[in-house]
Design a protein around this motif. Structure first.
Motif, PDB file in Angstrom:
ATOM      1  N   MET A  81     -30.439  88.945   7.183  1.00 19.34           N
ATOM      2  CA  MET A  81     -28.829  88.812   6.579  1.00 19.34           C
ATOM      3  C   MET A  81     -28.844  87.477   7.459  1.00 19.34           C
ATOM      4  N   ILE A  82     -28.285  86.517   8.200  1.00 23.18           N
ATOM      5  CA  ILE A  82     -27.687  85.391   8.317  1.00 23.18           C
ATOM      6  C   ILE A  82     -26.079  85.498   8.921  1.00 23.18           C
ATOM      7  N   HIS A  83     -26.191  85.754  10.471  1.00 23.22           N
ATOM      8  CA  HIS A  83     -25.033  85.845  11.574  1.00 23.22           C
ATOM      9  C   HIS A  83     -24.543  84.960  11.718  1.00 23.22           C
ATOM     10  N   TYR A  84     -23.339  83.695  10.685  1.00 19.31           N
ATOM     11  CA  TYR A  84     -23.270  82.829  11.082  1.00 19.31           C
ATOM     12  C   TYR A  84     -21.876  82.966  12.372  1.00 19.31           C
ATOM     13  N   LYS A  85     -21.916  82.315  13.338  1.00 20.31           N
ATOM     14  CA  LYS A  85     -20.768  82.303  14.704  1.00 20.31           C
ATOM     15  C   LYS A  85     -19.446  81.865  14.581  1.00 20.31           C
ATOM     16  N   THR A  86     -18.502  82.631  15.147  1.00 23.72           N
ATOM     17  CA  THR A  86     -16.999  81.744  15.028  1.00 23.72           C
ATOM     18  C   THR A  86     -17.126  80.652  16.134  1.00 23.72           C
ATOM     19  N   LEU A  87     -16.401  79.663  17.008  1.00 23.28           N
ATOM     20  CA  LEU A  87     -16.045  79.117  17.533  1.00 23.28           C
ATOM     21  C   LEU A  87     -16.207  79.351  18.894  1.00 23.28           C
ATOM     22  N   ASP A  88     -15.461  80.411  19.108  1.00 22.60           N
ATOM     23  CA  ASP A  88     -15.517  81.479  20.263  1.00 22.60           C
ATOM     24  C   ASP A  88     -16.346  81.945  20.469  1.00 22.60           C
ATOM     25  N   HIS A 103     -35.223  75.124  22.766  1.00 23.38           N
ATOM     26  CA  HIS A 103     -33.337  74.655  23.316  1.00 23.38           C
ATOM     27  C   HIS A 103     -32.993  75.764  21.965  1.00 23.38           C
ATOM     28  N   THR A 104     -31.281  76.437  22.295  1.00 24.95           N
ATOM     29  CA  THR A 104     -30.987  76.884  21.626  1.00 24.95           C
ATOM     30  C   THR A 104     -29.317  76.101  21.386  1.00 24.95           C
ATOM     31  N   VAL A 105     -29.402  75.447  19.812  1.00 19.89           N
ATOM     32  CA  VAL A 105     -28.806  74.840  19.605  1.00 19.89           C
ATOM     33  C   VAL A 105     -27.111  75.488  18.327  1.00 19.89           C
ATOM     34  N   ALA A 106     -26.394  74.765  18.330  1.00 14.40           N
ATOM     35  CA  ALA A 106     -25.180  75.441  17.217  1.00 14.40           C
ATOM     36  C   ALA A 106     -25.210  74.457  15.840  1.00 14.40           C
ATOM     37  N   ILE A 107     -25.017  74.853  14.882  1.00 11.42           N
ATOM     38  CA  ILE A 107     -24.817  74.079  14.308  1.00 11.42           C
ATOM     39  C   ILE A 107     -23.370  73.782  12.775  1.00 11.42           C
ATOM     40  N   PHE A 108     -22.775  72.549  13.197  1.00 11.11           N
ATOM     41  CA  PHE A 108     -21.223  72.724  12.715  1.00 11.11           C
ATOM     42  C   PHE A 108     -21.338  71.605  11.707  1.00 11.11           C
ATOM     43  N   GLU A 109     -20.273  71.545  10.728  1.00 10.38           N
ATOM     44  CA  GLU A 109     -19.738  70.717   9.817  1.00 10.38           C
ATOM     45  C   GLU A 109     -20.206  69.208  10.727  1.00 10.38           C
ATOM     46  N   ASP A 110     -19.673  69.030  11.091  1.00 10.76           N
ATOM     47  CA  ASP A 110     -19.708  67.420  11.622  1.00 10.76           C
ATOM     48  C   ASP A 110     -20.350  66.865  12.856  1.00 10.76           C
ATOM     49  N   MET A 141     -24.507  78.526  11.877  1.00 13.95           N
ATOM     50  CA  MET A 141     -25.975  79.046  12.441  1.00 13.95           C
ATOM     51  C   MET A 141     -26.207  78.915  13.975  1.00 13.95           C
ATOM     52  N   VAL A 142     -26.888  79.229  14.838  1.00 12.04           N
ATOM     53  CA  VAL A 142     -27.426  79.311  15.886  1.00 12.04           C
ATOM     54  C   VAL A 142     -28.522  79.741  15.955  1.00 12.04           C
ATOM     55  N   ILE A 143     -28.972  78.917  16.723  1.00 14.99           N
ATOM     56  CA  ILE A 143     -31.008  78.764  15.996  1.00 14.99           C
ATOM     57  C   ILE A 143     -31.699  78.439  17.452  1.00 14.99           C
ATOM     58  N   ALA A 144     -32.304  78.854  17.738  1.00 16.02           N
ATOM     59  CA  ALA A 144     -33.502  78.545  19.047  1.00 16.02           C
ATOM     60  C   ALA A 144     -34.788  77.768  18.274  1.00 16.02           C
ATOM     61  N   ILE A 145     -35.141  76.403  18.848  1.00 12.58           N
ATOM     62  CA  ILE A 145     -35.978  75.723  18.251  1.00 12.58           C
ATOM     63  C   ILE A 145     -36.883  75.398  19.598  1.00 12.58           C
ATOM     64  N   GLU A 146     -38.071  75.257  18.733  1.00 14.91           N
ATOM     65  CA  GLU A 146     -39.411  76.072  20.492  1.00 14.91           C
ATOM     66  C   GLU A 146     -40.538  75.274  19.703  1.00 14.91           C
ATOM     67  N   PHE A 202     -23.919  88.398  24.126  1.00 18.02           N
ATOM     68  CA  PHE A 202     -24.520  86.885  23.769  1.00 18.02           C
ATOM     69  C   PHE A 202     -25.605  86.717  24.444  1.00 18.02           C
ATOM     70  N   HIS A 203     -26.934  86.415  23.986  1.00 19.17           N
ATOM     71  CA  HIS A 203     -27.791  85.914  23.930  1.00 19.17           C
ATOM     72  C   HIS A 203     -27.917  84.379  24.158  1.00 19.17           C
ATOM     73  N   SER A 204     -28.758  83.944  24.832  1.00 13.33           N
ATOM     74  CA  SER A 204     -29.753  82.285  25.158  1.00 13.33           C
ATOM     75  C   SER A 204     -30.571  82.185  25.212  1.00 13.33           C
ATOM     76  N   ASP A 205     -31.713  81.312  24.973  1.00 13.44           N
ATOM     77  CA  ASP A 205     -32.869  81.326  25.274  1.00 13.44           C
ATOM     78  C   ASP A 205     -32.788  80.350  25.368  1.00 13.44           C
ATOM     79  N   CYS A 206     -34.311  79.733  26.160  1.00 15.78           N
ATOM     80  CA  CYS A 206     -34.949  78.268  26.663  1.00 15.78           C
ATOM     81  C   CYS A 206     -36.099  77.794  27.546  1.00 15.78           C
ATOM     82  N   ALA A 207     -36.831  76.928  26.638  1.00 18.70           N
ATOM     83  CA  ALA A 207     -37.850  76.400  27.801  1.00 18.70           C
ATOM     84  C   ALA A 207     -38.217  75.881  28.293  1.00 18.70           C
ATOM     85  N   TYR A 208     -39.407  75.607  29.206  1.00 15.33           N
ATOM     86  CA  TYR A 208     -39.164  74.657  29.780  1.00 15.33           C
ATOM     87  C   TYR A 208     -41.246  74.477  30.018  1.00 15.33           C
ATOM     88  N   THR A 209     -41.646  73.760  30.081  1.00 12.85           N
ATOM     89  CA  THR A 209     -43.201  73.400  30.583  1.00 12.85           C
ATOM     90  C   THR A 209     -43.470  72.616  31.353  1.00 12.85           C
TER      91      THR A 209
END
Length: 257
Positions: A1-8, A233-240, A196-201, A102-109
């Motif tokens: 199940m995908i957990h959709y996040k509120t603005l807060d 990066h961790t990114v958040a998707i909105f309609e706009d 939706m909040v996703i980590a693209i890596e 809440f978690h955040s996730d990020c990487a760099y080489t």
């Protein structure tokens, strides 16, 4: 199940990501020849805890450290330890922060000193592929559009995409649905929706895409022992819009390549 996040909730993830970004910046100050990887881990953990966060990775399924530190042919999930960085190495630093629920996730080489032209190209292409993936992470597209953009670009440059390891949703849990592969077909997979909040890596190899797991049960390396790069990066998707919640700014203020 995908957990959709509120603005807060997205705002709380962004606040977590600020601590994370600054922790990465503190680590970046010390990435140079002669530094022990366990020292980098200590720097990150102290910064995160001093600023009200908790390292997301430490203790996660038994993982022993704050940072995943992956050097040269190690793709991901390497342990910090007694290894001392040397000229010509590359080092992937992956970190997560848990803050206000809440978690955040990020990487760099990073390159260490002078790396070969082929390896430097690998780093640049992998970093660029991350942003090409993010460009497709928009409302109305699908997960496959992200992976397709990354794969098409990376393979056009002569590099390979790891298939067994993927990005992911995140929020109250470090890993949530959906999975976000770095390969795929346009128009396929889960629809991208607001909240939706996703980590693209992207995890990209210089040689074969095949990987091997070491006996420690965590460390993943390339089968041919050629270099691998990882940016996230961790990114958040909105309609706009799509918003990048994490930041590499504090890293790139210090290290340029």
């Amino acid at each position: 199940m995908i957990h959709y996040k509120t603005l807060d909730e997205v705002q709380l993830i962004k606040e977590s990501a600020q601590i994370l970004g600054k922790a990465h910046g503190e680590v970046a100050k010390h990435i140079k020849e002669g530094v022990k990887t366990s020292f980098l881990d200590k720097i990150a953990e102290e910064y995160i805890r001093d600023n009200g966060g908790v390292p997301s990775f430490k203790g996660y399924n038994g993982f022993p450290a704050t940072l995943c530190i992956s050097v040269n042919e190690v793709v991901v999930h390497g342990f910090p330890g007694d290894y001392i960085l040397k000229d010509g190495d590359i080092i992937s630093v992956d970190c997560g922060v848990f803050h206000q629920g809440f978690h955040s996730d990020c990487a760099y080489t990073y390159p260490v000193g002078e790396v070969s032209p082929a390896v430097l190209s690998l780093l640049k292409v992998t970093r660029e592929s991350l942003y090409l993936g993010i460009e497709k992470a928009v409302f109305g597209n699908r997960i496959g559009d992200i992976g397709h953009a990354i794969q098409k670009f990376v393979e056009s440059k002569g590099f390979t995409v790891v298939r067994e390891l993927v990005g992911h949703g995140l929020g109250k849990n470090l890993h949530e649905a959906p999975e976000v592969p770095n390969y795929g077909k346009r128009g396929s997979g889960t629809p991208l929706k607001s909240g939706m909040v996703i980590a693209i890596e992207p995890m990209i190899n210089l040689g074969t895409r095949n990987i091997v797991q070491e006996r420690d049960g965590w460390t993943i390396r390339t089968a041919d022992r050629k270099a691998s790069a990882h940016f996230e990066h961790t990114v958040a998707i909105f309609e706009d819009r799509t918003e990048i919640l994490t930041t590499h700014q504090y890293i790139e203020d210090i290290i340029k390549f």
